[in-house]
Write an enzyme that holds these catalytic residues in place. Structure first.
Site, mmCIF file in Angstrom:
data_model
loop_
_atom_site.group_PDB
_atom_site.id
_atom_site.type_symbol
_atom_site.label_atom_id
_atom_site.label_comp_id
_atom_site.label_asym_id
_atom_site.label_seq_id
_atom_site.Cartn_x
_atom_site.Cartn_y
_atom_site.Cartn_z
ATOM 1 N N THR A 7 50.271 41.950 25.697
ATOM 2 C CA THR A 7 49.927 42.085 27.115
ATOM 3 C C THR A 7 51.042 41.504 27.970
ATOM 4 O O THR A 7 51.631 40.482 27.607
ATOM 5 C CB THR A 7 48.593 41.387 27.459
ATOM 6 O OG1 THR A 7 48.357 41.504 28.877
ATOM 7 C CG2 THR A 7 48.570 39.913 27.100
ATOM 8 N N ASP A 65 42.504 46.690 27.750
ATOM 9 C CA ASP A 65 42.671 47.394 29.007
ATOM 10 C C ASP A 65 41.358 47.266 29.776
ATOM 11 O O ASP A 65 40.284 47.358 29.181
ATOM 12 C CB ASP A 65 43.006 48.869 28.752
ATOM 13 C CG ASP A 65 43.751 49.466 29.935
ATOM 14 O OD1 ASP A 65 44.626 48.786 30.496
ATOM 15 O OD2 ASP A 65 43.443 50.601 30.325
ATOM 16 N N PHE A 141 43.072 36.534 38.909
ATOM 17 C CA PHE A 141 44.062 37.543 39.302
ATOM 18 C C PHE A 141 43.334 38.805 39.767
ATOM 19 O O PHE A 141 42.106 38.904 39.677
ATOM 20 C CB PHE A 141 44.992 37.868 38.117
ATOM 21 C CG PHE A 141 44.319 38.589 36.975
ATOM 22 C CD1 PHE A 141 43.536 37.908 36.063
ATOM 23 C CD2 PHE A 141 44.470 39.970 36.812
ATOM 24 C CE1 PHE A 141 42.917 38.572 35.004
ATOM 25 C CE2 PHE A 141 43.856 40.641 35.756
ATOM 26 C CZ PHE A 141 43.086 39.938 34.855
ATOM 27 N N ARG A 171 35.977 40.935 29.850
ATOM 28 C CA ARG A 171 36.974 40.595 28.818
ATOM 29 C C ARG A 171 36.407 39.583 27.841
ATOM 30 O O ARG A 171 36.593 39.704 26.631
ATOM 31 C CB ARG A 171 38.244 40.050 29.497
ATOM 32 C CG ARG A 171 39.369 39.707 28.539
ATOM 33 C CD ARG A 171 40.685 39.487 29.263
ATOM 34 N NE ARG A 171 41.005 40.656 30.062
ATOM 35 C CZ ARG A 171 40.891 40.702 31.401
ATOM 36 N NH1 ARG A 171 40.531 39.629 32.082
ATOM 37 N NH2 ARG A 171 41.144 41.817 32.056
#
Ligand code: ITT
Length: 190
Positions: A7, A65, A141, A171
């Protein structure tokens, strides 16, 4: 041996590292890029990407993703989240939802693990929630300042530290499923 997370996003890596620690798994970040195909499906993007990058590295690795899907906008920006974040950003999403009562949205994450020449194994995590009426918080973020996860007491992701975000997040959910599978596999192979 450390597990490779491919990543370019340092925030994602920190989130994964915090979770991996709880599983007793060591992970390292690899910033080698991979082709992110244009597709409506995160699964397809991940399947192709992780197959390509594990062959390129000649090592087992995983990728992840994610996308934000806003109900009232028909799932937009979904797989195009990165482009939309870089163009209209949080302010643009808030503008699109000005005066809209139905603010339901969800984050989706797909983690893909692959060994060179092998078939990818995918894990999906979904986090339902809503788009706040204003941006709040300075952690995290991307869309974190405008997303309130369900069960999070009205806080946005950007008002949570990494450990708290992982409890609720798309996630966190996908990575927990992956890490449970990975640990189980290690044990079965002993
Ligand atoms: P990779 O190198 O791992 O691909 P990326 O930054 O390109 O990292 P994604 O393609 O998975 O990340 O995510 C697309 C965009 O969706 C990302 O740029 C963010 O704007 C947003 N996003 C994804 N996960 C998020 C999260 O947990 N919180 C806030 N925004 C997120």
């Amino acid at each position: 041996m450390a597990l490779i997370f491919v990543t370019g996003n340092d925030h994602k890596f920190l989130e994964a590292k915090a979770l991996a620690f709880l599983f007793g798994i060591e992970i390292v970040q690899e910033k080698t890029g991979y082709t992110e195909i244009q597709s409506d499906s995160l699964e397809e993007i991940v399947r192709r990407g992780v197959r390509e990058v594990s062959s390129k590295l000649g090592a087992a690795c995983f990728v992840e993703d994610a996308g934000l899907f806003v109900h009232r906008l028909g799932g937009f920006p979904g797989p195009y989240s990165k482009y939309v974040f870089l163009t209209i950003g949080n302010a643009g999403i808030l503008r699109l939802l000005e005066g809209v009562n139905d603010r339901r949205a969800e984050f989706r994450s797909v983690v893909g693990y692959c060994e060179p020449g092998g078939d990818p194994v995918l894990f999906v995590g979904v986090c339902p929630g809503k788009i706040s009426t204003e941006a709040r918080g300075d952690k995290g973020f991307g869309f974190d300042p405008i997303f309130e996860p369900e069960g999070g007491g009205g806080k946005t992701f950007a008002e949570m530290d990494v450990g708290e975000k992982n409890k609720f997040s798309h996630r966190g959910r996908a990575l927990r499923a992956f890490m449970e599978w990975f640990k189980g596999r290690e044990i079965r192979e002993i």
